[in-house]
Design a protein around this motif. Structure first.
Motif, short mmCIF file in Angstrom:
data_model
loop_
_atom_site.label_atom_id
_atom_site.label_comp_id
_atom_site.label_asym_id
_atom_site.label_seq_id
_atom_site.Cartn_x
_atom_site.Cartn_y
_atom_site.Cartn_z
N ASP A 1 0.84 -1.21 0.00
CA ASP A 1 0.00 0.00 0.00
C ASP A 1 0.87 1.26 0.00
OD1 ASP A 1 -2.57 -1.11 -0.01
OD2 ASP A 1 -2.53 -1.43 2.16
N SER B 1 -2.69 -3.25 -4.97
CA SER B 1 -2.30 -3.16 -3.56
C SER B 1 -3.37 -3.88 -2.73
CB SER B 1 -2.23 -1.69 -3.14
OG SER B 1 -3.53 -1.13 -3.18
N GLN C 1 -5.04 -2.71 -0.46
CA GLN C 1 -6.16 -1.77 -0.33
C GLN C 1 -7.11 -1.87 -1.53
OE1 GLN C 1 -7.08 0.00 2.20
NE2 GLN C 1 -8.76 1.06 1.15
N GLU C 2 -6.55 -2.00 -2.72
CA GLU C 2 -7.39 -2.14 -3.92
C GLU C 2 -8.20 -3.44 -3.88
OE1 GLU C 2 -3.92 -1.20 -6.49
OE2 GLU C 2 -5.38 -0.30 -7.84
N LYS D 1 -9.18 -4.95 -1.16
CA LYS D 1 -10.19 -4.75 -0.11
C LYS D 1 -11.38 -3.95 -0.66
CE LYS D 1 -10.30 -3.26 4.68
NZ LYS D 1 -10.30 -1.89 5.13
N GLU D 2 -11.06 -2.90 -1.40
CA GLU D 2 -12.12 -2.07 -1.97
C GLU D 2 -13.00 -2.86 -2.94
OE1 GLU D 2 -9.48 2.02 -1.62
OE2 GLU D 2 -9.96 1.24 -3.62
N GLU E 1 -0.61 -9.73 4.67
CA GLU E 1 0.38 -9.32 3.67
C GLU E 1 1.74 -9.86 4.10
OE1 GLU E 1 0.64 -5.11 3.15
OE2 GLU E 1 1.60 -5.26 1.19
N THR F 1 -0.25 -11.19 -0.83
CA THR F 1 -1.38 -10.99 0.06
C THR F 1 -2.31 -12.20 0.01
OG1 THR F 1 -1.23 -8.62 -0.23
CG2 THR F 1 -3.30 -9.45 0.64
#
Lengths: 360, 360
Positions: free
Chosen positions: B219, B264, B266-267, B269-270, B285, B350
């Protein structure tokens, strides 16, 4: 889960000797089967019981590769969709999953590439011998198997045992062999059918259907008078000629036997009754009354056998490409000279519709 | 059901450039995943709810061919069996069906031949892109996909469109390209994940688990600082050299782009949150802290990329065997001279464990 003794698939790819390009004979009977599948589904499939889950699982056992493979299963799908429509059910909410099964050596890569892009089913390939379990318990709604059950799980042991009275010296098949050899083949067929039906009884849901299309020998007919057997007798005589010429050793000839058996409808019936978990909903025997009506020409017979048997002859008899050319040239000539078409009337094709019908 | 734009499987067979013999790097992470799979099943799988049906269906999406394929799914099976034992359930009454999925061009024939004869599961191959439906609704209990989701369904259209500000002239990838190109790739990833999760949400039963192992970029890290991206930058520079030499035309270079994206965590997760049908049960991760600890040597990096990208480069860039040898020799040399291992710390792996958790 995979028997190794009979894992010789039809010729793969799309070359001149491929099964894909040499299976028009089988196609004609699959087209005849189309109507029978429609009737079977219309009359005997309890689609309302199955449609509540929203999925309908079909397996094609011994699917091989080629246009026939897709044609057969699309017949099943169409019949189920028609049945839904006739009952006012929305067939679009039903999802189909189609399992294409064949030996692990089958050319699944070619099969997968040939699947239509706009298919309305989920496709899966299942490698392994159908003489054993292939699917989880109670999951299949419809099983289809066409031109497969004359393939035994392997050559009966006795015919390859020098010390047995059933030793099949100098021959590759049973039709013109001693009674002991014929008995060994018949016993192998009965045993294989037991294994086949036992496995399917576990995999097919209660009320599920199984449609088998089999090459058969008319009840009471001599093995030697069935068409396929006559044809393979000619193949045997070609190999005998090659042994005499010294092209093939006597020992190799003695060791090789075809793992096939053409049962009679009566033998099929007995196998189903012994198993006891399926009821026979329909059993139709089809004949070709005369040679003229027979869809195979002398030329296509030889090509068809080549597509079917080449893998087996290469592996087990260690015949190279040149020897195979020699063998099948001779085979074609012997067909030309033979009175083989006179025996057509003793061969038949039997359609058997079974329903998984007991709770045990 | 099969997207054609990205149907380039890993190298088949078992030759020197095969994926089967060049996937040891991936194996190391699959071994690390082993423990995570065990924990996931032990903590989150409601096996009692599933075991009543007696069957447990597992799908490995983007399975490819090779030892890793079988290793990964056998981890899942073992974990489920252990869970059964820990609860005093007889795992022997549970039947497993394993679906191996990959593009239609994957070498399923080799995969099927590599299945162990004594396997205690029913195996099936499922051809087709996982960016679309592959299975009937609500049938899968466990989905596994490892090192697959960085493959996009295809190259974003804009980067191949001369009239777009995102046209990626002279490059094959986004890490060192303009912001527009990066955005186009990121948007394609988001869109593909939407399609992937939408399809899986229909296929996975309520309470079913999905374990995704992804190559990611930490991230906040720059795309250009992630390890795989640096490595592919080197590949790009080799191709630029070959364009300068005249071995590859400028036009061909302009037309070619890699259909990959390293997201990432985060991507990821989104994407899961946007879909809304899965809950994230775990997201871990993993880093490699230093170059010394990194399991890939410079030599194996080049071989690994070759096994992965050769099919794509052959088909889309029309590179022949000699040109491929030249390219990967140069690529190996550039790796030797590069400071690529300094960037290892910006790359991560991840593991995401999802549970199908809503009834909608």
């Amino acid at each position: 889960m995979e028997g190794s003794s009979n894992a010789f698939p039809m010729n793969g790819g799309e070359g001149p000797h491929s099964y894909s390009r040499n299976s028009s004979g089988q196609r004609i009977f699959i087209e005849r089967a189309r109507k029978l599948i429609q009737e079977a589904v219309a009359e005997h499939l309890d689609i309302e019981a199955f449609s509540s889950s929203g999925v309908f699982l079909v397996a094609d056992l011994g699917c091989s590769v080629g246009p026939n493979t897709l044609y057969a299963v699309s017949n099943v799908l169409q019949a189920v969709e028609q049945k839904c429509q006739s009952l006012g059910l929305d067939s679009q909410i039903l999802e189909f999953q189609l399992f294409f099964n064949d030996h692990v050596g089958n050319d699944f890569n070619t099969l997968f590439r040939s699947l239509p892009a706009d298919r309305r089913y989920h496709a899966a390939g299942v490698p392994g011998s159908f003489y054993g379990r292939l699917f989880p318990k109670s999951c299949l709604h419809f099983v289809h198997s066409s031109f497969t059950l004359h393939w035994l799980s392997g050559v009966p042991k006795e015919v390859q045992d020098k010390s047995s009275p059933a030793w099949n010296k100098g021959r590759i098949f049973y039709p013109s062999a001693s009674e002991e050899v014929v008995k060994a083949y018949a016993a192998q067929f009965a045993k294989d059918m037991e294994v086949f039906l036992h496995a399917r009884a576990q995999e097919v849901v209660l009320g599920g259907l199984m449609m088998l299309t089999c090459v058969t020998r008319h009840d009471g007919a001599l093995h030697s008078e069935a068409f396929a057997n006559r044809s393979l007798d000619l193949l045997e005589s070609c190999l005998v000629d090659m042994v005499k010429k010294g092209t093939i050793s006597e020992e190799r000839m003695d060791e090789f036997n075809l793992p096939m058996y053409y049962a009679s409808p009566q033998e099929m019936k007995e196998a189903v009754e012994r198993n006891g978990r399926f009821s026979i909903k329909k059993m139709v025997e089809l004949f070709e009354g005369s040679a003229e009506a027979y869809p195979l020409t002398r030329k296509t017979i030889a090509s068809s056998w080549r597509a079917v048997l080449e893998g087996l002859l290469k592996e087990k008899m260690q015949l190279g490409d040149e020897m195979l050319d020699e063998l099948f040239d001779l085979f074609t000539r012997k067909h030309d000279e033979s009175s083989i078409f006179e025996f057509v009337r003793e061969s038949s094709f039997t359609f058997v519709l079974l329903e998984r019908s007991t709770t045990n």
